[in-house]
Design a protein around this motif. Structure first.
Motif, PDB file in Angstrom:
ATOM      1  N   LEU A 314      41.023  41.418  45.123  1.00 52.46           N
ATOM      2  CA  LEU A 314      40.273  40.368  44.758  1.00 52.46           C
ATOM      3  C   LEU A 314      39.596  39.501  46.311  1.00 52.46           C
ATOM      4  O   LEU A 314      40.892  39.984  47.005  1.00 52.46           O
ATOM      5  N   ARG A 315      38.272  38.926  46.591  1.00 48.81           N
ATOM      6  CA  ARG A 315      38.291  38.927  48.205  1.00 48.81           C
ATOM      7  C   ARG A 315      37.936  37.319  48.062  1.00 48.81           C
ATOM      8  O   ARG A 315      38.271  36.661  47.006  1.00 48.81           O
ATOM      9  N   PRO A 316      37.758  36.513  49.265  1.00 45.32           N
ATOM     10  CA  PRO A 316      37.697  34.880  49.377  1.00 45.32           C
ATOM     11  C   PRO A 316      36.486  34.289  48.231  1.00 45.32           C
ATOM     12  O   PRO A 316      35.657  35.761  47.716  1.00 45.32           O
ATOM     13  N   GLY A 317      37.596  33.601  47.668  1.00 47.22           N
ATOM     14  CA  GLY A 317      36.054  32.994  47.115  1.00 47.22           C
ATOM     15  C   GLY A 317      35.892  33.258  45.234  1.00 47.22           C
ATOM     16  O   GLY A 317      34.937  32.875  44.553  1.00 47.22           O
ATOM     17  N   CYS A 318      37.101  34.510  44.437  1.00 43.22           N
ATOM     18  CA  CYS A 318      37.004  34.778  43.593  1.00 43.22           C
ATOM     19  C   CYS A 318      37.839  33.781  43.270  1.00 43.22           C
ATOM     20  O   CYS A 318      39.345  33.707  43.093  1.00 43.22           O
ATOM     21  N   GLU A 319      37.383  34.502  41.074  1.00 43.09           N
ATOM     22  CA  GLU A 319      38.081  32.680  40.596  1.00 43.09           C
ATOM     23  C   GLU A 319      37.774  33.475  39.063  1.00 43.09           C
ATOM     24  O   GLU A 319      36.880  33.718  38.907  1.00 43.09           O
ATOM     25  N   LEU A 320      38.921  33.805  38.751  1.00 44.30           N
ATOM     26  CA  LEU A 320      39.366  34.509  37.112  1.00 44.30           C
ATOM     27  C   LEU A 320      39.548  33.340  36.396  1.00 44.30           C
ATOM     28  O   LEU A 320      40.900  32.943  36.730  1.00 44.30           O
ATOM     29  N   ALA A 321      39.011  32.837  35.398  1.00 43.09           N
ATOM     30  CA  ALA A 321      39.306  32.160  33.786  1.00 43.09           C
ATOM     31  C   ALA A 321      40.121  33.107  33.474  1.00 43.09           C
ATOM     32  O   ALA A 321      40.780  34.125  33.712  1.00 43.09           O
ATOM     33  N   GLU A 322      40.554  32.149  31.706  1.00 46.13           N
ATOM     34  CA  GLU A 322      42.020  32.529  31.771  1.00 46.13           C
ATOM     35  C   GLU A 322      41.884  33.769  30.971  1.00 46.13           C
ATOM     36  O   GLU A 322      40.776  33.851  30.192  1.00 46.13           O
ATOM     37  N   ASN A 323      42.772  34.785  30.366  1.00 42.53           N
ATOM     38  CA  ASN A 323      42.647  36.359  30.137  1.00 42.53           C
ATOM     39  C   ASN A 323      41.364  36.819  30.554  1.00 42.53           C
ATOM     40  O   ASN A 323      41.241  38.008  29.946  1.00 42.53           O
ATOM     41  N   ALA A 324      40.787  36.535  32.013  1.00 44.81           N
ATOM     42  CA  ALA A 324      39.966  37.557  32.340  1.00 44.81           C
ATOM     43  C   ALA A 324      41.130  38.861  33.031  1.00 44.81           C
ATOM     44  O   ALA A 324      41.994  39.083  33.018  1.00 44.81           O
ATOM     45  N   ARG A 325      39.640  39.800  32.976  1.00 41.65           N
ATOM     46  CA  ARG A 325      40.128  41.008  33.064  1.00 41.65           C
ATOM     47  C   ARG A 325      39.282  42.109  34.101  1.00 41.65           C
ATOM     48  O   ARG A 325      38.151  41.743  34.376  1.00 41.65           O
TER      49      ARG A 325
END
Length: 449
Positions: A314-325
């Motif tokens: 995961l590189r800069p600017g990565c946003e994972l919302a809840e329960n992402a895979r």
């Protein structure tokens, strides 16, 4: 009492064998200087002065990145620590308070220790921070009498009796600004080195009738960095402390000694970190998330319930919302993944947004770079991206749409549409056998020739 910090950062660190100034070498993903400034922040200083050497603009830039209000004093000639403090005088004119002198290559002083240093000013004008190392080696020694500090003697100038003293000098001291600036102006070069030692202000102060005392810190927090070996030791000490802090707050580290953290890593309780995970700067992992083995994260945010890895980046600017895979051998950069999104295998997602509950098949690539500029890919909610899809940005895929496996998508896909962008399959009966026979015959002729 108001406090000013003077942080000495002019040394090049010849023992580091580096073209980079010593204080810019990093521990936990941050320069040593940044750690020292953060330590001093515990005193809520009204003024901060960083003393650099000539042609050390990079050090000044690092100081301003951490502490924008810092004044930069330049020690044109490196004539010792006392001379370095004297260079801060223009930034301390009319300052009515205490000066605390710190060092840019000593990153681990605890807030509690600095608080004790400041409190000791109630009983003496000059307060020095001492410690008792396992091996005093060549440290300067504190010559004391009860709670009083008589003088500090450098190892090379010490008698055999003085060298038996266990209480050593850290270099850190506190004194009223007006007094300290007067004292450093009176320093004279030492006979053995020609340098003006800051430590000599103790004797000068006592000659003027002022009192001097000391407080004790631990050896671990006085660790200075003067060589690559010291830097490695400092990194190990930082990592051990950071891992212990996470365990105390309820984070599961299944193999703590294999996890590498940064100075600003934030991980919520009940998160699980598997072995050999590396956290670069700027990572937040929320409660209950799981980071699987051999993953690398930097500049990203992982929401609760998400699972990352193994072998994910995961590189800069990565946003994972809840329960992402995010699964194995997936790289994500400057992209937002909505709740429940799955990108499980062998994919690159860059400069993109993916809506909730969408599934991205194995081998998918957002083709975001045209050789000159970056472009974005927008994928809606409940989208199914077939395996080996090439999404040539800028492109949008609407809610509920699908792409066929092996497609190259160059135009926007409407909501709920199926997009196919591949050549039609044609079967040629018997042609495979003929081609193989021809190739084998050619190989035999080449071998015979």
């Amino acid at each position: 009492m108001a406090t000013a910090l003077v942080v000495l950062a002019a040394g090049m660190g010849s023992r580091m064998r580096s073209d980079r100034p010593k204080v810019l070498h990093e521990v936990g993903g941050a320069p040593l200087l940044a750690h020292a400034l953060r330590a001093g922040r515990a005193l809520a200083p009204e003024r901060v002065v960083v003393v650099t050497g000539p042609d050390m603009e990079a050090v000044a830039a690092a100081a301003h990145e951490e502490c924008p209000e810092a004044g930069i004093a330049v020690q044109a000639e490196r004539l010792g620590t006392g001379h370095a403090v004297a260079q801060a005088a223009p930034f301390l004119q009319s300052f009515e308070g205490d000066v605390v002198v710190l060092y840019g290559d000593t990153p681990f002083i605890r807030p509690e220790t600095l608080a004790a240093l400041a409190e000791a000013r109630a009983r003496a004008e000059v307060v020095v921070l001492g410690f008792e190392p396992a091996d005093p080696a060549r440290y300067g020694r504190l010559v004391t009498e009860g709670e009083g500090l008589l003088r500090i003697v450098e190892w090379q100038d010490a008698s055999e009796e003085e060298r038996q003293i266990r209480l050593c000098n850290s270099g850190v001291l506190a004194a009223p600004a007006e007094l300290l600036l007067k004292l450093v102006q009176r320093l004279t070069p030492a006979a053995t080195s020609g340098e003006q030692y800051l430590t000599d202000v103790v004797e000068l102060a006592r000659q003027d009738g002022a009192r001097a005392t000391f407080v004790r810190g631990s050896e671990a927090e006085m660790l200075g960095v003067n060589s690559r070996a010291d830097l490695a030791a400092a990194e190990a000490a930082f990592q051990a402390r950071a891992r212990a802090a996470l365990l105390e707050t309820g984070v599961t580290l299944t193999a703590p000694e294999t996890v590498m953290l940064s100075h600003d890593t934030v991980i919520g309780r009940d998160a699980e970190i598997e072995p050999y995970v590396v956290f670069g700067p700027g990572v937040t992992v929320e409660t209950g998330a799981r980071i699987r083995a051999f993953s690398h994260l930097e500049g990203c945010h992982v929401s609760r319930g998400s699972v990352v890895g193994p072998y994910a980046r995961l590189r800069p600017g990565c946003e994972l919302a809840e329960n992402a895979r995010v699964g194995n051998f997936v790289e994500i950069k400057n992209a937002t993944l909505g709740a429940g999104v799955k990108v499980n295998h062998l994919s690159y997602i860059g400069d993109a947004a993916i809506g909730a509950q969408s599934n991205v098949g194995a081998g998918t690539v957002t083709c975001n770079y045209d050789g000159v500029s970056k472009h974005r890919t927008e994928i809606g909610a409940d989208v199914f991206i077939g395996s080996d899809t090439m999404l040539v940005a800028p492109v949008r895929v609407g809610d509920g749409a699908m792409t066929g496996s092996g497609s190259v998508i160059t135009e926007d896909v409407p909501a709920e549409a199926l997009a196919l962008g591949r050549a039609r399959q044609v079967n040629k009966p018997g042609l495979a056998a003929k081609l193989m026979a021809r190739l084998r015959a050619r190989a035999q002729r080449n071998k015979a020739g």
